[in-house]
Write an enzyme that holds these catalytic residues in place. Structure first.
Site, PDB file in Angstrom:
ATOM      1  N   GLN A  36      16.564 -52.830 -15.366  1.00  0.00           N
ATOM      2  CA  GLN A  36      16.193 -52.884 -16.780  1.00  0.00           C
ATOM      3  C   GLN A  36      15.087 -53.912 -17.017  1.00  0.00           C
ATOM      4  O   GLN A  36      15.103 -54.996 -16.430  1.00  0.00           O
ATOM      5  CB  GLN A  36      17.410 -53.237 -17.634  1.00  0.00           C
ATOM      6  CG  GLN A  36      18.488 -52.172 -17.659  1.00  0.00           C
ATOM      7  CD  GLN A  36      18.202 -51.040 -18.643  1.00  0.00           C
ATOM      8  OE1 GLN A  36      17.127 -50.966 -19.223  1.00  0.00           O
ATOM      9  NE2 GLN A  36      19.163 -50.169 -18.827  1.00  0.00           N
ATOM     10  N   TYR A  57      24.680 -42.579 -11.604  1.00  0.00           N
ATOM     11  CA  TYR A  57      23.297 -43.074 -11.730  1.00  0.00           C
ATOM     12  C   TYR A  57      23.282 -44.581 -11.458  1.00  0.00           C
ATOM     13  O   TYR A  57      22.695 -45.355 -12.216  1.00  0.00           O
ATOM     14  CB  TYR A  57      22.733 -42.838 -13.138  1.00  0.00           C
ATOM     15  CG  TYR A  57      22.779 -41.433 -13.680  1.00  0.00           C
ATOM     16  CD1 TYR A  57      21.785 -40.512 -13.361  1.00  0.00           C
ATOM     17  CD2 TYR A  57      23.779 -41.035 -14.563  1.00  0.00           C
ATOM     18  CE1 TYR A  57      21.807 -39.232 -13.901  1.00  0.00           C
ATOM     19  CE2 TYR A  57      23.802 -39.754 -15.101  1.00  0.00           C
ATOM     20  CZ  TYR A  57      22.815 -38.860 -14.764  1.00  0.00           C
ATOM     21  OH  TYR A  57      22.829 -37.595 -15.299  1.00  0.00           O
ATOM     22  N   GLU A  95      24.470 -42.675  -6.229  1.00  0.00           N
ATOM     23  CA  GLU A  95      23.035 -42.699  -6.525  1.00  0.00           C
ATOM     24  C   GLU A  95      22.303 -41.780  -5.554  1.00  0.00           C
ATOM     25  O   GLU A  95      22.584 -41.779  -4.347  1.00  0.00           O
ATOM     26  CB  GLU A  95      22.496 -44.128  -6.407  1.00  0.00           C
ATOM     27  CG  GLU A  95      20.987 -44.265  -6.478  1.00  0.00           C
ATOM     28  CD  GLU A  95      20.394 -43.753  -7.784  1.00  0.00           C
ATOM     29  OE1 GLU A  95      19.406 -42.988  -7.709  1.00  0.00           O
ATOM     30  OE2 GLU A  95      20.911 -44.093  -8.853  1.00  0.00           O
ATOM     31  N   ASP A 137      24.479 -43.925 -16.971  1.00  0.00           N
ATOM     32  CA  ASP A 137      23.259 -44.512 -17.520  1.00  0.00           C
ATOM     33  C   ASP A 137      22.082 -43.648 -17.067  1.00  0.00           C
ATOM     34  O   ASP A 137      21.324 -44.021 -16.170  1.00  0.00           O
ATOM     35  CB  ASP A 137      23.120 -45.953 -17.006  1.00  0.00           C
ATOM     36  CG  ASP A 137      21.951 -46.699 -17.659  1.00  0.00           C
ATOM     37  OD1 ASP A 137      21.272 -46.106 -18.525  1.00  0.00           O
ATOM     38  OD2 ASP A 137      21.716 -47.859 -17.287  1.00  0.00           O
ATOM     39  N   CYS A 173      19.066 -44.488 -23.301  1.00  0.00           N
ATOM     40  CA  CYS A 173      17.811 -45.094 -23.763  1.00  0.00           C
ATOM     41  C   CYS A 173      17.049 -44.162 -24.704  1.00  0.00           C
ATOM     42  O   CYS A 173      15.885 -44.410 -25.012  1.00  0.00           O
ATOM     43  CB  CYS A 173      16.937 -45.512 -22.581  1.00  0.00           C
ATOM     44  SG  CYS A 173      16.624 -44.219 -21.377  1.00  0.00           S
TER      45      CYS A 173
END
Length: 491
Positions: free
Chosen positions: A231, A260, A281, A329, A356
């Site tokens: 981030q 994720y 992932e 996420d 997001c």
């Protein structure tokens, strides 16, 4: 002027904007900071209103979490390099929707150390007579610079992106850059020889240092490489992830999935409060960083899998495995229906969705709430001040009987039971046809339902006479129908 003074004088500057001035000389040209000249409190209100409007059908939205100082927060800075017609080297960012370079010396949302390094690299290119890359002709060498900074550690990574692997006077260039900026802890040469909008290429060489930086987040240390997802706003990330783990309500007994997972941030932070964390992932580079991060922090109750999270969860469900909490996420595009269906199939008690983009979040919540989940809490977090983007964390849990609205239905007339109302026969048929390429009848569906202990209307699809021969559902179709029943959370 310091960022603190800029923040305090934001209202005054907003008035100046109406007179034709702006906080940034290229505001409106680059397209990056749409709300820069709006007072910060107004920015927060605008984002609060947007999220509340989009998510109103699902849950009341709590108060947005803002920043104390909404300037110079980006720990990842990218600059594209080019030159004017007279040969002058320029660096900056692409104008929104184009590949026209807007020259930028200082950006009000970027780390100031990064901006200073980029300016000096621009000067070194001239001194070392290094040509910048021309997208139209494909000639030239120097394309981009990517800088990542550690908020707590102070470490700085500089990634030089070239069109070929040869940097003239490489050692002298590195020495000159480090002399100007001794705070740099690693320098990486990345090769991108493709005509592409992607910044980084596949091949990398470490010119100085370890090739990565480390930083602290929520009490854990993370290794960050050039391609790692991390981030960009460290101050707000701690608030965001703190809220995500708070909403999960972990007690130390839960089995948690971090879908994720990237370099493992959420899962590793949650590991202290969970019994077990399974992190998934698809990016193998990120998985390597995640494993290193677990070792670096001495965490032993997290396992990492290099796989597609949706496929992995469906395999878990097929194997009879379960999970208490799923953290997800996804990228700005949100999750596709295939991934969401795998979450439904696994049927965790809680889902913590970190988004997001509130628009794609609203789309995904529509799907999840149609398939047995209810949004309990929604908290916006302003991760990107001066822009229109907003992060949101949502807690969903399994729908309970008292969450439903009671209405009077004559089930005899409908020839259906409450269990059947989770999915119609037609929906089950459509699912089986789409997923397995098989056509099934109402008769076969009702037979499988009875086998699975699902109540079916008393006379539904029974033979008309005692002597009638009733075809039995073939094994292949039975398994496909069972998969549909699992998908619609009916078994």
């Amino acid at each position: 002027m310091t960022s603190e003074k800029k923040f305090k004088n934001n209202k005054k500057n907003y008035k100046a904007k109406s007179a034709g001035k702006s906080l940034c000389p290229v505001h409106g040209k680059c397209g990056g900071c749409q709300l820069l000249d709006m007072p910060y409190e107004q920015q927060l209100k605008k984002k609060q209103t947007q999220v509340a409007k989009l998510l109103k059908p699902y849950c009341q939205v709590e108060k947005i979490i803002g920043m104390d100082d909404p300037f110079h927060y980006r720990n990842k800075v990218h600059a594209v390099f080019g030159h004017k017609k007279d040969g002058t080297v320029i660096s900056g960012i692409y104008q929104e929707g184009t590949h026209f370079i807007v020259p930028v010396d200082e950006c009000l949302i970027e780390d100031q150390r990064a901006d200073a390094i980029i300016r000096d690299i621009r000067g070194l290119l001239k001194s070392f007579k290094i040509k910048t890359y021309n997208e139209d002709t494909g000639y030239g060498l120097f394309r981009h610079v990517l800088i990542r900074t550690g908020y707590h550690s102070g470490q700085i990574m500089v990634v030089l992106v070239l069109g070929s692997p040869i940097l003239p006077s490489k050692n002298n260039f590195v020495k000159a850059l480090r002399k100007l900026h001794p705070e740099i802890t690693t320098i990486v040469l990345n090769v991108n020889g493709q005509k592409t909008s992607m910044i980084l290429g596949e091949k990398e060489t470490v010119l100085y240092g370890k090739g990565y930086i480390e930083d602290e987040l929520c009490g854990k240390t993370f290794r960050i490489s050039s391609k790692s997802f991390y981030q960009v706003n460290p101050v707000q990330t701690e608030k965001l992830y703190g809220k995500a783990i708070e909403l999960a309500g972990l007690t130390g007994k839960e089995r948690v999935i971090d879908a994720y997972c990237g370099i493992g941030t959420i899962g590793l932070i949650a590991s202290d409060k969970a019994k077990e964390v399974i992190s998934v992932e698809l990016n193998s580079d990120a998985v390597r960083d995640a494993i290193a991060n677990a070792k670096r922090n001495g965490i032993k109750n997290v396992r990492f899998y290099n796989n597609d999270a949706g496929v992995f969860m469906r395999q878990m469900a097929d194997a009879g495995e379960s999970a208490d909490v799923v953290f997800m996420d996804p990228p700005r595009s949100g999750s596709d229906e295939k991934f969401l269906s795998s979450v439904i199939t696994l049927h965790p008690k809680k889902i913590v969705y970190v988004s997001c983009d509130p628009t794609t979040l609203a789309r995904d919540l529509k799907y999840l709430t149609k398939h047995g989940y209810k949004a309990r809490r929604v908290i916006p977090v302003d991760m990107f001040p001066a822009t229109e983007h907003c992060e949101t964390v949502v807690l969903l849990s399994q729908q309970k009987p008292d969450d439903t609205i009671e209405i009077d239905l004559d089930l005899d007339e409908l020839d259906a039971t409450s269990a059947e109302l989770k999915a119609t026969y037609q929906e089950i048929k459509d699912y089986v046809l789409k997923e397995f390429g098989l056509k099934v009848s109402n008769l076969y569906i009702s037979q499988v339902k009875r086998k699975c202990g699902i109540e079916v209307g008393e006379n539904y699809n029974l033979p008309k006479s005692e002597n009638a021969r009733v075809p039995q559902c073939p094994k292949e179709k039975e398994e496909a129908i069972k998969a549909a029943l699992k998908y619609f959370a009916m078994i």
